[in-house]
Scaffold this motif. Structure first.
Motif, PDB file in Angstrom:
ATOM      1  N   SER A 154       0.949  -1.191   0.163  1.00 55.91           N
ATOM      2  CA  SER A 154       0.085  -0.079  -0.143  1.00 55.91           C
ATOM      3  C   SER A 154       0.910   1.377  -0.040  1.00 55.91           C
ATOM      4  CB  SER A 154      -0.964   0.106   1.309  1.00 55.91           C
ATOM      5  OG  SER A 154      -1.734  -0.989   1.036  1.00 55.91           O
ATOM      6  N   GLU A 155       1.833   1.288   0.902  1.00 57.94           N
ATOM      7  CA  GLU A 155       2.867   2.345   0.694  1.00 57.94           C
ATOM      8  C   GLU A 155       3.600   2.586  -0.525  1.00 57.94           C
ATOM      9  OE1 GLU A 155       5.444   1.725   4.172  1.00 57.94           O
ATOM     10  OE2 GLU A 155       3.880   2.143   5.687  1.00 57.94           O
ATOM     11  N   ALA A 156       3.867   1.385  -1.053  1.00 56.69           N
ATOM     12  CA  ALA A 156       4.701   1.603  -2.365  1.00 56.69           C
ATOM     13  C   ALA A 156       3.664   2.140  -3.546  1.00 56.69           C
ATOM     14  CB  ALA A 156       5.316   0.217  -2.759  1.00 56.69           C
ATOM     15  N   LEU A 157       2.610   1.530  -3.335  1.00 58.34           N
ATOM     16  CA  LEU A 157       1.383   2.014  -4.411  1.00 58.34           C
ATOM     17  C   LEU A 157       1.185   3.662  -4.196  1.00 58.34           C
ATOM     18  CD1 LEU A 157      -0.916  -0.875  -4.508  1.00 58.34           C
ATOM     19  CD2 LEU A 157       0.522   0.305  -6.179  1.00 58.34           C
ATOM     20  N   ALA A 158       1.123   3.914  -2.776  1.00 56.49           N
ATOM     21  CA  ALA A 158       0.868   5.493  -2.553  1.00 56.49           C
ATOM     22  C   ALA A 158       2.065   6.202  -2.978  1.00 56.49           C
ATOM     23  CB  ALA A 158       0.673   5.666  -1.209  1.00 56.49           C
ATOM     24  N   LYS A 159       3.165   5.618  -2.618  1.00 55.84           N
ATOM     25  CA  LYS A 159       4.647   6.591  -3.353  1.00 55.84           C
ATOM     26  C   LYS A 159       4.481   6.619  -4.757  1.00 55.84           C
ATOM     27  CE  LYS A 159       7.481   5.892   0.740  1.00 55.84           C
ATOM     28  NZ  LYS A 159       8.599   5.005   1.230  1.00 55.84           N
ATOM     29  N   SER A 160       4.115   5.554  -5.472  1.00 55.21           N
ATOM     30  CA  SER A 160       4.228   5.342  -6.914  1.00 55.21           C
ATOM     31  C   SER A 160       3.311   6.346  -7.527  1.00 55.21           C
ATOM     32  CB  SER A 160       3.951   3.717  -7.391  1.00 55.21           C
ATOM     33  OG  SER A 160       3.669   3.871  -8.597  1.00 55.21           O
ATOM     34  N   ARG A 161       2.262   6.626  -6.793  1.00 58.16           N
ATOM     35  CA  ARG A 161       0.981   7.410  -7.211  1.00 58.16           C
ATOM     36  C   ARG A 161       1.550   8.805  -7.307  1.00 58.16           C
ATOM     37  NH1 ARG A 161      -2.786   4.083  -4.161  1.00 58.16           N
ATOM     38  NH2 ARG A 161      -3.463   2.455  -5.538  1.00 58.16           N
ATOM     39  N   LYS A 162       2.278   9.088  -5.858  1.00 57.94           N
ATOM     40  CA  LYS A 162       2.678  10.440  -5.785  1.00 57.94           C
ATOM     41  C   LYS A 162       3.753  10.732  -6.631  1.00 57.94           C
ATOM     42  CE  LYS A 162       4.795  13.256  -1.897  1.00 57.94           C
ATOM     43  NZ  LYS A 162       5.524  13.251  -0.770  1.00 57.94           N
ATOM     44  N   ILE A 163       4.690   9.793  -7.116  1.00 57.82           N
ATOM     45  CA  ILE A 163       5.643  10.093  -7.836  1.00 57.82           C
ATOM     46  C   ILE A 163       5.241  10.447  -9.232  1.00 57.82           C
ATOM     47  CG2 ILE A 163       7.631   9.014  -9.219  1.00 57.82           C
ATOM     48  CD1 ILE A 163       8.280   7.774  -6.192  1.00 57.82           C
ATOM     49  N   ALA A 164       4.063   9.607  -9.754  1.00 57.91           N
ATOM     50  CA  ALA A 164       3.686   9.874 -11.172  1.00 57.91           C
ATOM     51  C   ALA A 164       3.104  11.112 -11.019  1.00 57.91           C
ATOM     52  CB  ALA A 164       2.449   8.574 -11.163  1.00 57.91           C
ATOM     53  N   LEU A 165       2.396  11.733 -10.079  1.00 58.25           N
ATOM     54  CA  LEU A 165       1.624  12.877 -10.013  1.00 58.25           C
ATOM     55  C   LEU A 165       2.866  14.022  -9.994  1.00 58.25           C
ATOM     56  CD1 LEU A 165      -1.118  12.593  -7.306  1.00 58.25           C
ATOM     57  CD2 LEU A 165      -1.436  12.904 -10.000  1.00 58.25           C
ATOM     58  N   GLU A 166       3.985  13.751  -9.333  1.00 59.34           N
ATOM     59  CA  GLU A 166       4.920  14.884  -9.197  1.00 59.34           C
ATOM     60  C   GLU A 166       5.543  14.746 -10.840  1.00 59.34           C
ATOM     61  OE1 GLU A 166       7.590  13.332  -6.197  1.00 59.34           O
ATOM     62  OE2 GLU A 166       6.433  14.169  -4.710  1.00 59.34           O
ATOM     63  N   ILE A 167       5.744  13.411 -11.571  1.00 59.56           N
ATOM     64  CA  ILE A 167       6.164  13.474 -12.890  1.00 59.56           C
ATOM     65  C   ILE A 167       5.280  14.285 -13.683  1.00 59.56           C
ATOM     66  CG2 ILE A 167       6.475  12.040 -14.682  1.00 59.56           C
ATOM     67  CD1 ILE A 167       7.824   9.992 -12.932  1.00 59.56           C
ATOM     68  N   GLU A 168       4.131  14.155 -13.386  1.00 58.37           N
ATOM     69  CA  GLU A 168       3.128  15.052 -14.552  1.00 58.37           C
ATOM     70  C   GLU A 168       3.383  16.248 -14.376  1.00 58.37           C
ATOM     71  OE1 GLU A 168       1.321  13.764 -17.012  1.00 58.37           O
ATOM     72  OE2 GLU A 168       2.487  11.811 -16.695  1.00 58.37           O
ATOM     73  N   GLU A 169       3.444  16.690 -13.011  1.00 59.69           N
ATOM     74  CA  GLU A 169       3.568  18.103 -12.709  1.00 59.69           C
ATOM     75  C   GLU A 169       4.746  18.746 -13.075  1.00 59.69           C
ATOM     76  OE1 GLU A 169       2.952  21.868 -11.243  1.00 59.69           O
ATOM     77  OE2 GLU A 169       1.461  20.283 -11.460  1.00 59.69           O
ATOM     78  N   LEU A 170       6.068  18.020 -13.188  1.00 61.50           N
ATOM     79  CA  LEU A 170       7.152  18.270 -13.631  1.00 61.50           C
ATOM     80  C   LEU A 170       7.033  18.324 -15.130  1.00 61.50           C
ATOM     81  CD1 LEU A 170       9.656  16.306 -11.564  1.00 61.50           C
ATOM     82  CD2 LEU A 170       9.227  18.726 -11.636  1.00 61.50           C
ATOM     83  N   LYS A 171       6.442  17.478 -15.810  1.00 62.46           N
ATOM     84  CA  LYS A 171       6.220  17.454 -17.303  1.00 62.46           C
ATOM     85  C   LYS A 171       5.533  18.916 -17.899  1.00 62.46           C
ATOM     86  CE  LYS A 171       6.049  12.618 -18.447  1.00 62.46           C
ATOM     87  NZ  LYS A 171       5.224  11.415 -19.060  1.00 62.46           N
ATOM     88  N   ARG A 172       4.420  19.292 -16.850  1.00 65.06           N
ATOM     89  CA  ARG A 172       3.522  20.435 -16.995  1.00 65.06           C
ATOM     90  C   ARG A 172       4.491  21.506 -17.034  1.00 65.06           C
ATOM     91  NH1 ARG A 172       1.500  24.425 -14.918  1.00 65.06           N
ATOM     92  NH2 ARG A 172       1.921  23.569 -12.503  1.00 65.06           N
ATOM     93  N   GLN A 173       5.499  21.746 -15.832  1.00 61.77           N
ATOM     94  CA  GLN A 173       6.268  22.809 -15.478  1.00 61.77           C
ATOM     95  C   GLN A 173       7.192  22.944 -16.794  1.00 61.77           C
ATOM     96  OE1 GLN A 173       7.768  22.478 -11.815  1.00 61.77           O
ATOM     97  NE2 GLN A 173       5.901  22.757 -10.548  1.00 61.77           N
ATOM     98  N   SER A 174       8.053  21.832 -17.215  1.00 61.41           N
ATOM     99  CA  SER A 174       8.783  21.866 -18.246  1.00 61.41           C
ATOM    100  C   SER A 174       8.320  22.354 -19.543  1.00 61.41           C
ATOM    101  CB  SER A 174       9.609  20.625 -18.392  1.00 61.41           C
ATOM    102  OG  SER A 174       8.908  19.611 -19.308  1.00 61.41           O
ATOM    103  N   LYS A 175       7.093  22.128 -19.766  1.00 61.61           N
ATOM    104  CA  LYS A 175       6.292  22.370 -21.105  1.00 61.61           C
ATOM    105  C   LYS A 175       6.060  24.028 -20.932  1.00 61.61           C
ATOM    106  CE  LYS A 175       3.901  18.480 -22.429  1.00 61.61           C
ATOM    107  NZ  LYS A 175       2.355  17.972 -22.515  1.00 61.61           N
ATOM    108  N   VAL A 176       5.881  24.527 -19.807  1.00 57.00           N
ATOM    109  CA  VAL A 176       5.601  25.966 -19.450  1.00 57.00           C
ATOM    110  C   VAL A 176       7.029  26.622 -19.843  1.00 57.00           C
ATOM    111  CG1 VAL A 176       4.981  27.743 -17.827  1.00 57.00           C
ATOM    112  CG2 VAL A 176       3.555  25.685 -18.157  1.00 57.00           C
ATOM    113  N   PHE A 177       8.079  26.208 -18.986  1.00 56.63           N
ATOM    114  CA  PHE A 177       9.438  26.582 -18.976  1.00 56.63           C
ATOM    115  C   PHE A 177       9.732  26.687 -20.363  1.00 56.63           C
ATOM    116  CE2 PHE A 177      13.761  26.100 -19.225  1.00 56.63           C
ATOM    117  CZ  PHE A 177      14.239  27.151 -18.409  1.00 56.63           C
TER     118      PHE A 177
END
Length: 170
Positions: A105-128
């Protein structure tokens, strides 16, 4: 040789003047007494031997009973130990499964969090990237602007520079 009951039963005394021969009867009685005493001693010895063997038999019977009880206790203890070990194994397995579920459960939660962070970083890199492209394009536009060419064409005369220098010194 000891007398047998048949010998005693079949013994006949010869008759004398006054009845049986007294010496013969006395001799027979002495033999019967000796044999009877011997039988009594043997009987006593045998009784002692029986008592000793009975005592030893009781001792070994007690040992056998004790061993049987010990075996039963050992078997019961072994069964109890086995049951306790099985219970403990089940508890350990249950705890391990619980920990595994928690870790997953913890690994899945971390995985989801990392996936969200990756999506946010992708969005920020597009903006940049877009902003950086706009900045570079603006800078290129400034470089391509004709003002730069005009500056290159501008010539400064030496005389004018000398005059300006003098004025600034005074």
């Amino acid at each position: 040789m000891p007398l047998t009951p048949l010998d005693i039963h079949n013994k006949e005394f010869s008759k004398g003047f006054r009845g049986y021969d007294e010496d013969e009867v006395n001799e027979f009685l002495d033999q019967v007494i000796k044999d009877y005493e011997m039988v009594i001693r043997e009987k006593k010895q045998l009784e002692e031997k029986v008592a000793e063997l009975t005592e030893r038999l009781n001792y070994f019977t007690n040992i056998e009973e004790t061993l049987n009880k010990s075996i039963l206790i050992a078997q019961e203890t072994a069964e109890e130990v086995k049951r306790n070990a099985q219970k403990e194994a089940k508890l350990i397995i249950k705890e391990a499964e619980k920990n595994a579920d928690r870790i997953i459960s913890e690994a899945l939660a971390k995985s989801r969090k990392i996936a969200l962070e990756i999506e946010e970083l992708k969005r920020q890199s597009k903006v940049f990237r877009t902003r950086f492209r706009m900045l570079v394009e603006a800078q290129l536009e400034m470089l391509n602007n004709g003002d730069w060419d005009h500056l290159m064409e501008y010539e400064v005369k030496e005389i004018e520079l000398d005059e300006k220098e003098e004025m600034s010194q005074s």
